[in-house]
Scaffold this motif. Structure first.
Motif, PDB file in Angstrom:
ATOM      1  N   ASP A  27       0.818  -1.209   0.000  1.00  0.00           N
ATOM      2  CA  ASP A  27       0.000   0.000   0.000  1.00  0.00           C
ATOM      3  C   ASP A  27       0.853   1.262   0.000  1.00  0.00           C
ATOM      4  N   ILE A  28       2.047   1.178   0.551  1.00  0.00           N
ATOM      5  CA  ILE A  28       2.935   2.339   0.633  1.00  0.00           C
ATOM      6  C   ILE A  28       3.789   2.489  -0.617  1.00  0.00           C
ATOM      7  N   PRO A  30       3.493   2.354  -4.027  1.00  0.00           N
ATOM      8  CA  PRO A  30       3.183   3.294  -5.117  1.00  0.00           C
ATOM      9  C   PRO A  30       3.381   4.757  -4.718  1.00  0.00           C
ATOM     10  N   TRP A  31       3.040   5.105  -3.481  1.00  0.00           N
ATOM     11  CA  TRP A  31       3.213   6.485  -3.012  1.00  0.00           C
ATOM     12  C   TRP A  31       4.687   6.819  -2.834  1.00  0.00           C
ATOM     13  N   ALA A  32       5.469   5.842  -2.398  1.00  0.00           N
ATOM     14  CA  ALA A  32       6.911   6.063  -2.245  1.00  0.00           C
ATOM     15  C   ALA A  32       7.568   6.264  -3.601  1.00  0.00           C
ATOM     16  N   LEU A  34       6.067   7.420  -6.337  1.00  0.00           N
ATOM     17  CA  LEU A  34       5.620   8.736  -6.810  1.00  0.00           C
ATOM     18  C   LEU A  34       6.412   9.854  -6.137  1.00  0.00           C
ATOM     19  N   ALA A  35       6.623   9.755  -4.839  1.00  0.00           N
ATOM     20  CA  ALA A  35       7.403  10.773  -4.124  1.00  0.00           C
ATOM     21  C   ALA A  35       8.841  10.809  -4.620  1.00  0.00           C
TER      22      ALA A  35
END
Length: 77
Positions: A27-28, A30-32, A34-35
């Motif tokens: 869950d983390i 994709p956001w990591a 992107l960041a």
């Protein structure tokens, strides 16, 4: 006579133990990513978008990020 704010039956009640929140890595991730991509793009535009490595013609990107370059310690002139 004054009434207590918390009734005696609730004041002595034991609290349940705190359970840490668990977030799965999937869950983390994709956001990591992107960041990381946004951070690399920001670092490129602030630190290297001028001169031989320029992707855009003119100096408008340099002028837009000029103060950020000095704040982060990048030489620009």
């Amino acid at each position: 006579m004054a009434q207590p704010a918390v009734p005696p039956s609730q004041a002595a009640r034991p609290r349940p133990a705190a359970v840490p929140l668990r977030v799965p890595v999937r869950d983390i991730l994709p956001w990591a990513v992107l960041a990381l991509v946004l951070g690399a793009a920001l670092l490129y535009f602030v630190g290297a978008e001028q001169g031989a490595t320029s992707l855009f013609a003119g100096t408008w990107v340099h002028e837009f990020t000029h103060d950020g370059r000095h704040l982060l310690g990048f030489p620009c002139h």
